[in-house]
Design a protein around this motif. Structure first.
Motif, mmCIF file in Angstrom:
data_model
loop_
_atom_site.group_PDB
_atom_site.id
_atom_site.type_symbol
_atom_site.label_atom_id
_atom_site.label_comp_id
_atom_site.label_asym_id
_atom_site.label_seq_id
_atom_site.Cartn_x
_atom_site.Cartn_y
_atom_site.Cartn_z
ATOM 1 N N UNK A 117 0.915 -1.195 0.254
ATOM 2 C CA UNK A 117 0.060 0.158 -0.043
ATOM 3 C C UNK A 117 0.779 1.142 -0.142
ATOM 4 N N UNK A 118 2.001 1.148 0.935
ATOM 5 C CA UNK A 118 2.797 2.445 0.828
ATOM 6 C C UNK A 118 4.108 2.294 -0.100
ATOM 7 N N UNK A 119 3.813 1.364 -1.066
ATOM 8 C CA UNK A 119 5.144 1.100 -1.812
ATOM 9 C C UNK A 119 5.739 2.251 -2.641
ATOM 10 N N UNK A 124 7.135 7.444 3.643
ATOM 11 C CA UNK A 124 6.809 6.192 4.480
ATOM 12 C C UNK A 124 7.697 4.991 4.560
ATOM 13 N N UNK A 125 8.596 5.144 3.768
ATOM 14 C CA UNK A 125 9.558 4.010 3.309
ATOM 15 C C UNK A 125 10.148 3.095 4.692
ATOM 16 N N UNK A 126 10.122 4.096 5.883
ATOM 17 C CA UNK A 126 10.738 3.773 7.083
ATOM 18 C C UNK A 126 9.888 2.700 7.988
ATOM 19 N N UNK A 127 8.448 2.900 7.555
ATOM 20 C CA UNK A 127 7.618 2.034 8.352
ATOM 21 C C UNK A 127 6.857 1.190 7.699
ATOM 22 N N UNK A 128 6.900 0.791 6.389
ATOM 23 C CA UNK A 128 6.172 -0.016 5.631
ATOM 24 C C UNK A 128 6.116 -1.276 6.249
ATOM 25 N N UNK A 129 5.002 -2.161 6.528
ATOM 26 C CA UNK A 129 5.036 -3.491 6.662
ATOM 27 C C UNK A 129 5.294 -3.678 8.154
ATOM 28 N N UNK A 196 -7.203 -0.538 17.040
ATOM 29 C CA UNK A 196 -5.726 -0.863 17.354
ATOM 30 C C UNK A 196 -4.624 0.307 16.487
ATOM 31 N N UNK A 197 -5.257 0.381 15.312
ATOM 32 C CA UNK A 197 -4.455 1.373 14.486
ATOM 33 C C UNK A 197 -3.011 0.917 14.507
ATOM 34 N N UNK A 198 -2.739 -0.151 14.037
ATOM 35 C CA UNK A 198 -1.399 -0.963 14.129
ATOM 36 C C UNK A 198 -0.286 -0.336 13.378
ATOM 37 N N UNK A 199 -0.368 0.286 12.633
ATOM 38 C CA UNK A 199 0.650 1.055 11.614
ATOM 39 C C UNK A 199 0.614 2.312 11.914
ATOM 40 N N UNK A 200 2.059 3.030 11.516
ATOM 41 C CA UNK A 200 2.190 4.396 11.910
ATOM 42 C C UNK A 200 1.074 5.220 10.950
ATOM 43 N N UNK A 201 1.165 4.956 9.820
ATOM 44 C CA UNK A 201 0.109 5.557 8.757
ATOM 45 C C UNK A 201 -0.425 4.506 7.941
ATOM 46 N N UNK A 202 -1.678 4.893 7.139
ATOM 47 C CA UNK A 202 -2.345 4.085 6.022
ATOM 48 C C UNK A 202 -3.062 3.265 6.799
ATOM 49 N N UNK A 203 -3.509 3.269 8.175
ATOM 50 C CA UNK A 203 -4.752 2.353 8.493
ATOM 51 C C UNK A 203 -5.985 2.075 8.098
ATOM 52 N N UNK A 204 -6.314 3.670 7.793
ATOM 53 C CA UNK A 204 -7.858 3.815 7.168
ATOM 54 C C UNK A 204 -8.041 3.215 5.890
ATOM 55 N N UNK A 205 -6.849 3.605 5.030
ATOM 56 C CA UNK A 205 -6.887 2.934 3.604
ATOM 57 C C UNK A 205 -6.837 1.224 3.684
ATOM 58 N N UNK A 206 -5.914 0.800 4.634
ATOM 59 C CA UNK A 206 -5.707 -0.774 4.843
ATOM 60 C C UNK A 206 -7.098 -1.080 5.375
#
Length: 348
Positions: A117-119, A124-129, A196-206
Motif C-alpha cells: 500500500x505504501x510502496x 513512509x519507506x521507514x515504517x512500511x509493513x 488498534x491502528x497498528x501501523x504508523x500511517x495508512x490504517x484507514x486505507x488498509x
C-alpha cells in the motif's frame, strides 16, 4: 480478544443481512453478464474505490484524475503524495482481486499488504509493513482535506502486537466455527483493527482494503463491481460517528457493537443496491445494441485491443459501417479510443 458476548442481533440487523445475502446468491446469475460488461463495471468501481478511500484520508484527487493516473501506472514515478497513495492502493486492490483465495488472514499478510500500500510513498519507506513505534491517533478530515481533529485514541505501540495477534486468532476461529454470521465477524474485525491502528500511517486505507478482502473470502464475489468506499465517502460523518460510538465501548465489559454494525450493514446494502441499478442499466444498453456492435465488443474483449482493420477482417463488414459502430461505442463509453490516425486502436 474481541468480546462478542454483548452483541445483540436486532430485527434490522437480521433484515439487512438477509437482503445482502439474497443479492449474494442472485449474483451467481447476474454475474453471468458479458465479459465486457463486467470489465467496465469493475474498472469504474475500482476508480471510485481508490479515489474515495484516499480522499477520506485527505487526498484531493478527483475520480477523473485517478483514472488518468491509473492509465499511466507504468511510469512508476509519482511526484505528489496523493499520486503515490493512489498508485499503492491500486497495486493492493489488483492483487486482492486476482489472488484473494490464496491469501490467508494472518498478521504476516496484513503487514505485506501494508508494505505494498505504501510502496510508492517516499516519506513512509521507514515504517512500511511494520507495526507502529510511536503513539498515533485517528484524525478526521473534511472534503477540503482540513483536519477535523482527533476522533479516537488508539492502542499503544506496546499493546499493538498483542492485540493484533488476539484479533487474528479470534477472527480465524470465528470464521471457522461459524457461530456468528461472516458479515458480523467482518464488521467486528474492522472496528477493532481501527481501534488498534497498528501501523504508523495508512490504517484507514488498509482497513477498507481488508474489508474488501474479507468480503471476497466470505463469498461476496460482487464486491469488485460496486464501490463500498464511495458509499463511505458520501456518509463520512456517519462513518466516523459510528466508529467512535462503538470504539469508545470496546474496553467495557459489554461493548456496544450496534452503531458500527448498523452503519457497516447499511453501507453494504447501499453498495449492492447501486450495483443492482448498474446491472439493470447495462442489460438495457445491451438489449439496445445492434448485433454488429455486440460482435465488435466481444472481439475486442477477447483480444484486449483491436484496430479498425482487425475488426473489418473478423466481421467482414464494410469499413465505414465499422467506423460508425466504433464511434457510437466510444461515445457511449463502452469502448476507449487510443492513439491517432492510422495508429488508432480500441480497448474496452
Amino acid at each position: 480478544m474481541v468480546n462478542s458476548a454483548s452483541l445483540i442481533i436486532s430485527p434490522e440487523i437480521l433484515s439487512l443481512i438477509a437482503e445482502i445475502d439474497e443479492f449474494k446468491g442472485a449474483w451467481r446469475a447476474l454475474g453471468q453478464l458479458a465479459p465486457e460488461q463486467l470489465s467496465s463495471l469493475k474498472k469504474v468501481a475500482t476508480i471510485e474505490s481508490i479515489g474515495s478511500s484516499t480522499r477520506i484520508e485527505g487526498s484531493k484527487l478527483t475520480d477523473k484524475q485517478v483514472e488518468e493516473l491509473l492509465s499511466n501506472l507504468e511510469i512508476q514515478k509519482f511526484t505528489t503524495r496523493d499520486e503515490q497513495e493512489v498508485a499503492g492502493y491500486s497495486t493492493v486492490m489488483n492483487l486482492l482481486f486476482q489472488s484473494y483465495a490464496e491469501i490467508p488472514l494472518s498478521e504476516n499478510y496484513i503487514q505485506q499488504l501494508h508494505s505494498l500500500l505504501l510502496k510508492h510513498s517516499e516519506k513512509d519507506y521507514w515504517h512500511r509493513g511494520t507495526y507502529k513505534k510511536s503513539p498515533n491517533h485517528v484524525e478526521a478530515f473534511d472534503s477540503t482535506g482540513k483536519s477535523l481533529g482527533v476522533v479516537f485514541e488508539t492502542a499503544s505501540p506496546f499493546e499493538t502486537p498483542i492485540r493484533m495477534q488476539d484479533l487474528i486468532e479470534w477472527a480465524t476461529h470465528a470464521y471457522t466455527i461459524k457461530d456468528l454470521h461472516p458479515l458480523l465477524i467482518t464488521a467486528m474485525v474492522i472496528v477493532e483493527f481501527l481501534a488498534i491502528h497498528p501501523f504508523q500511517d495508512g490504517n484507514g486505507r488498509l482497513s477498507r482494503i481488508l474489508t474488501t478482502f474479507l468480503l471476497l473470502k466470505a463469498g461476496y464475489h460482487y464486491v469488485p463491481y460496486s464501490s463500498l468506499e464511495s458509499v463511505i465517502e458520501q456518509s463520512k460523518e456517519g462513518y466516523y460517528l459510528a466508529l467512535r460510538q462503538t470504539q469508545g465501548t470496546l474496553k467495557n465489559e459489554r461493548p456496544d457493537w450496534q452503531p458500527w454494525i448498523l452503519f457497516f450493514l447499511r453501507a453494504l446494502q447501499q453498495q449492492k443496491r447501486r450495483l443492482e441499478v448498474k446491472v439493470e442499466k447495462e442489460n438495457l444498453l445491451l438489449m439496445q445494441l445492434p448485433e454488429l456492435s455486440l460482435q465488435i465488443l466481444q472481439f475486442i474483449e477477447s483480444r484486449g485491443k483491436a484496430t479498425i482493420g482487425d475488426v473489418v477482417t473478423v466481421t467482414n463488414a464494410n469499413r465505414n459501417t465499422i467506423k460508425k459502430h466504433l464511434e457510437t461505442l466510444v461515445s457511449t463509453k463502452r469502448l476507449q479510443k487510443n492513439g491517432i490516425g492510422k495508429g488508432t486502436w480500441y480497448t474496452i
